[in-house]
Design an enzyme around this catalytic site. Structure first.
Site, PDB file in Angstrom:
ATOM      1  N   ARG A 161      -5.654  -2.820   6.915  1.00  0.00           N
ATOM      2  CA  ARG A 161      -5.449  -2.380   5.451  1.00  0.00           C
ATOM      3  C   ARG A 161      -6.701  -3.315   4.184  1.00  0.00           C
ATOM      4  O   ARG A 161      -6.171  -2.882   3.015  1.00  0.00           O
ATOM      5  CB  ARG A 161      -3.987  -3.272   5.348  1.00  0.00           C
ATOM      6  CG  ARG A 161      -3.316  -2.654   6.121  1.00  0.00           C
ATOM      7  CD  ARG A 161      -2.979  -1.487   6.294  1.00  0.00           C
ATOM      8  NE  ARG A 161      -1.897  -0.859   7.217  1.00  0.00           N
ATOM      9  CZ  ARG A 161      -2.230  -0.199   8.330  1.00  0.00           C
ATOM     10  NH1 ARG A 161      -3.924  -0.749   8.524  1.00  0.00           N
ATOM     11  NH2 ARG A 161      -1.729  -0.555   9.153  1.00  0.00           N
ATOM     12  N   SER A 239       5.641  -0.930   3.684  1.00  0.00           N
ATOM     13  CA  SER A 239       5.836  -2.327   4.023  1.00  0.00           C
ATOM     14  C   SER A 239       5.244  -3.366   3.103  1.00  0.00           C
ATOM     15  O   SER A 239       4.032  -2.726   2.364  1.00  0.00           O
ATOM     16  CB  SER A 239       4.922  -2.627   5.266  1.00  0.00           C
ATOM     17  OG  SER A 239       5.025  -2.323   6.078  1.00  0.00           O
ATOM     18  N   GLU A 337       1.206  -5.984   0.336  1.00  0.00           N
ATOM     19  CA  GLU A 337       0.799  -4.824   0.638  1.00  0.00           C
ATOM     20  C   GLU A 337       0.227  -4.332  -0.762  1.00  0.00           C
ATOM     21  O   GLU A 337      -1.062  -3.422  -0.889  1.00  0.00           O
ATOM     22  CB  GLU A 337       0.571  -3.949   1.754  1.00  0.00           C
ATOM     23  CG  GLU A 337      -0.121  -3.288   2.318  1.00  0.00           C
ATOM     24  CD  GLU A 337       0.384  -2.550   3.302  1.00  0.00           C
ATOM     25  OE1 GLU A 337       0.469  -2.441   4.752  1.00  0.00           O
ATOM     26  OE2 GLU A 337       0.940  -0.835   3.201  1.00  0.00           O
TER      27      GLU A 337
HETATM   28  C1  LIG Z   1       8.299   4.820   2.842  1.00  0.00           C
HETATM   29  C2  LIG Z   1       6.662   4.801   3.304  1.00  0.00           C
HETATM   30  C3  LIG Z   1       5.976   4.318   4.307  1.00  0.00           C
HETATM   31  C4  LIG Z   1       4.825   3.788   4.305  1.00  0.00           C
HETATM   32  N1  LIG Z   1       4.507   3.979   5.441  1.00  0.00           N
HETATM   33  C5  LIG Z   1       2.693   4.125   5.886  1.00  0.00           C
HETATM   34  C6  LIG Z   1       2.238   3.345   6.892  1.00  0.00           C
HETATM   35  O1  LIG Z   1       2.713   3.347   8.277  1.00  0.00           O
HETATM   36  N2  LIG Z   1       0.923   2.412   6.862  1.00  0.00           N
HETATM   37  C7  LIG Z   1       0.296   2.535   6.060  1.00  0.00           C
HETATM   38  O2  LIG Z   1      -1.188   2.551   5.448  1.00  0.00           O
HETATM   39  N3  LIG Z   1       0.813   2.942   4.586  1.00  0.00           N
HETATM   40  C8  LIG Z   1       2.359   3.422   4.260  1.00  0.00           C
HETATM   41  N4  LIG Z   1       2.701   3.289   2.786  1.00  0.00           N
HETATM   42  C9  LIG Z   1       2.179   3.356   2.014  1.00  0.00           C
HETATM   43  C10 LIG Z   1       1.462   4.094   0.928  1.00  0.00           C
HETATM   44  O3  LIG Z   1       1.562   5.730   1.564  1.00  0.00           O
HETATM   45  C11 LIG Z   1      -0.182   4.475   1.627  1.00  0.00           C
HETATM   46  O4  LIG Z   1      -0.611   3.060   1.173  1.00  0.00           O
HETATM   47  C12 LIG Z   1      -0.790   5.454   1.182  1.00  0.00           C
HETATM   48  O5  LIG Z   1      -1.657   5.733   1.833  1.00  0.00           O
HETATM   49  C13 LIG Z   1      -0.533   5.334  -0.633  1.00  0.00           C
HETATM   50  O6  LIG Z   1      -0.822   6.866  -1.120  1.00  0.00           O
HETATM   51  P1  LIG Z   1      -0.864   7.311  -3.305  1.00  0.00           P
HETATM   52  O7  LIG Z   1      -1.332   7.943  -2.906  1.00  0.00           O
HETATM   53  O8  LIG Z   1       1.490   7.189  -2.921  1.00  0.00           O
HETATM   54  O9  LIG Z   1      -1.647   5.899  -3.107  1.00  0.00           O
HETATM   55  P2  LIG Z   1      -0.696   5.353  -4.512  1.00  0.00           P
HETATM   56  O10 LIG Z   1       0.056   4.881  -4.709  1.00  0.00           O
HETATM   57  O11 LIG Z   1      -0.490   6.642  -5.832  1.00  0.00           O
HETATM   58  O12 LIG Z   1      -2.175   4.444  -4.969  1.00  0.00           O
HETATM   59  C14 LIG Z   1      -2.911   3.200  -3.948  1.00  0.00           C
HETATM   60  C15 LIG Z   1      -3.774   2.442  -4.411  1.00  0.00           C
HETATM   61  O13 LIG Z   1      -4.946   3.931  -3.832  1.00  0.00           O
HETATM   62  C16 LIG Z   1      -5.886   3.842  -5.377  1.00  0.00           C
HETATM   63  N5  LIG Z   1      -5.571   5.643  -5.732  1.00  0.00           N
HETATM   64  C17 LIG Z   1      -5.195   6.229  -5.185  1.00  0.00           C
HETATM   65  N6  LIG Z   1      -5.950   7.320  -5.283  1.00  0.00           N
HETATM   66  C18 LIG Z   1      -7.669   6.705  -5.076  1.00  0.00           C
HETATM   67  C19 LIG Z   1      -8.397   7.739  -5.492  1.00  0.00           C
HETATM   68  N7  LIG Z   1      -8.201   9.447  -5.139  1.00  0.00           N
HETATM   69  N8  LIG Z   1      -9.964   7.390  -5.756  1.00  0.00           N
HETATM   70  C20 LIG Z   1      -9.328   5.946  -6.178  1.00  0.00           C
HETATM   71  N9  LIG Z   1      -8.235   4.710  -5.888  1.00  0.00           N
HETATM   72  C21 LIG Z   1      -7.329   6.419  -5.544  1.00  0.00           C
HETATM   73  C22 LIG Z   1      -4.906   3.708  -6.923  1.00  0.00           C
HETATM   74  O14 LIG Z   1      -5.187   3.247  -7.457  1.00  0.00           O
HETATM   75  C23 LIG Z   1      -3.852   2.412  -6.332  1.00  0.00           C
HETATM   76  O15 LIG Z   1      -4.765   1.474  -6.207  1.00  0.00           O
HETATM   77  C24 LIG Z   1       4.657   4.014   2.985  1.00  0.00           C
HETATM   78  C25 LIG Z   1       4.818   3.922   1.732  1.00  0.00           C
HETATM   79  C26 LIG Z   1       6.276   4.721   1.518  1.00  0.00           C
HETATM   80  C27 LIG Z   1       6.241   4.146   0.802  1.00  0.00           C
END
Ligand SMILES: Cc1cc2nc3c(=O)[nH]c(=O)nc-3n(C[C@H](O)[C@H](O)[C@H](O)COP(=O)(O)OP(=O)(O)OC[C@H]3O[C@@H](n4cnc5c(N)ncnc54)[C@H](O)[C@@H]3O)c2cc1C
Length: 345
Positions: A161, A239, A337
């Site tokens: 992570r 998480s 996380e």
């Molecule tokens: C129901 C649920 C289940 C999940 N299950 C998992 C799992 O099984 N495993 C896991 O690892 N995670 C899980 N997550 C967490 C999450 O989905 C992941 O971390 C996902 O990759 C976040 O993507 P996002 O586009 O929503 O990022 P955001 O929440 O929009 O951003 C997260 C971070 O990344 C940065 N960011 C976003 N895009 C970029 C970019 N293009 N360049 C630079 N920085 C950027 C943002 O500024 C922020 O700091 C889960 C979340 C939920 C709600």
């Protein structure tokens, strides 16, 4: 350049449904627009928040006093085994696409919310896979040098992570990610016991990729880990805490408190402990409530805003109660996380 809009509330753009207004908000529909928006904000000394699907964010009630760049670039390019997707491509749509082609390597990451560009940030992982196993290159805008560069997987510094992107949070903006996904119709070796059991195979065996995807989606739905507007348990950031990695001395101390506690071996003689087990054993069961904030009724690690009635302060009060309770009862420090924006745990 993409239009800037003032005062947009961020709550609807996050899966927790939390967060006040952005100073300015703009949607970037290409890599060029992302670079243009971020570079001009940097020149003006304006703080920037890059927003993907908002599924790993806890945004302050006060909002974000700067420019929010919502990533909306689209497009997938496939050359041989190399699949390159723009940062704004929906992650699960990409997984579905490559699984339909019989490509293997990310099938166990089915159902994870968010966009492609966020997957390298925290080296997204689940059910025995993480993206570090398949990412071969990441195209980024480097805000320090002002250049667009290609990073190799080695330069991404992936670990559990974690990555250089998380270590230096305001430096790189991910524009596109390339994954190596061979088209042999079979999943990678199933490494995770619960998934192997669900598939009726021994750990290490391979199954048709589509079967692996279906089994993962089923397991995830049972835990409220696939976004579903009809399921209040999915109003979360996934998480909320990572699984703590203990030194042998810390593990010995926990062993004194709870002989035979559950654990996995981690590299370097370290010991990983399931955060969900720690939370439950510190007295916080599934469904535990503190006002409008609640631990998911299906998964102890997810803190939720089930009726979309909580404030960020209220969800964080629950998170602190859990973190402090685990430290007091079991002597282990939980680390959040999700990324905190304008707030902290
Ligand atoms: C129901 C649920 C289940 C999940 N299950 C998992 C799992 O099984 N495993 C896991 O690892 N995670 C899980 N997550 C967490 C999450 O989905 C992941 O971390 C996902 O990759 C976040 O993507 P996002 O586009 O929503 O990022 P955001 O929440 O929009 O951003 C997260 C971070 O990344 C940065 N960011 C976003 N895009 C970029 C970019 N293009 N360049 C630079 N920085 C950027 C943002 O500024 C922020 O700091 C889960 C979340 C939920 C709600």
């Amino acid at each position: 350049m993409a239009e800037r809009v003032a005062g947009v509330r961020l709550a609807p753009y996050t899966t927790l449904g939390l967060g006040g207004p952005a100073g300015a908000f703009a949607e970037a529909s290409s890599a060029e627009e992302i670079v243009e928006l971020v570079a001009s904000a940097d020149r003006a000394g304006e703080p920037v928040l890059v927003l993907g699907g908002g599924s790993n964010l806890v945004v302050a009630d006060e909002g974000f006093d700067g420019l929010v760049v919502r990533v909306a670039s689209r497009g997938v390019d496939i050359v041989g085994d190399r699949v390159t997707a723009q940062a704004g491509v929906d992650w699960d749509a990409l997984v579905a696409l490559v699984v339909a082609e019989g490509r293997s390597g990310i099938e166990c990451l089915s159902g994870i919310p968010g966009l492609v560009g966020s997957t390298p940030i925290q080296n997204v992982g689940a059910y025995g896979q993480d993206v570090s196993q398949t990412v071969t290159g990441v195209s980024v805008y480097d805000r320090v040098t002002g250049e667009v560069v290609g990073l190799t997987a080695g330069e991404c510094g992936f670990s559990y992570r974690d990555s250089v992107f998380k270590e230096e949070p305001d430096r790189h903006v991910v524009l596109a990610v390339t994954y190596e996904l061979a088209r042999d119709g079979l999943s990678g070796p199933i490494a995770y016991g619960e998934l192997a059991a669900a598939l009726g195979v021994e750990p290490g065996e391979r199954v048709p990729v589509a079967r692996a995807r279906e089994a993962v989606l089923k397991l995830r739905r049972g835990k409220g880990m696939v976004l579903d507007a009809a399921d209040p348990d999915t109003r979360s950031a996934g998480s909320f805490f990572t699984n703590p990695v203990l030194t042998p001395a810390q593990a010995a101390e926990l062993e004194l408190r709870v002989p035979g506690f559950p654990r996995w071996d981690a590299p370097g003689g370290l010991v990983k402990v399931p955060a969900a087990w720690l939370i439950e054993n510190a007295g916080f069961p599934k469904g535990y409530r503190r006002g409008p904030a609640r631990i998911s009724t299906k998964h102890t690690l997810a803190l939720t805003n089930p009726e979309l009635a909580a404030t960020t302060a209220e969800v964080l009060a629950l998170a602190r109660e859990v973190r402090d309770g685990v430290l007091e009862k079991l002597g282990v420090t939980l680390v959040n996380e999700p990324v905190m924006v304008g707030t902290h745990l």
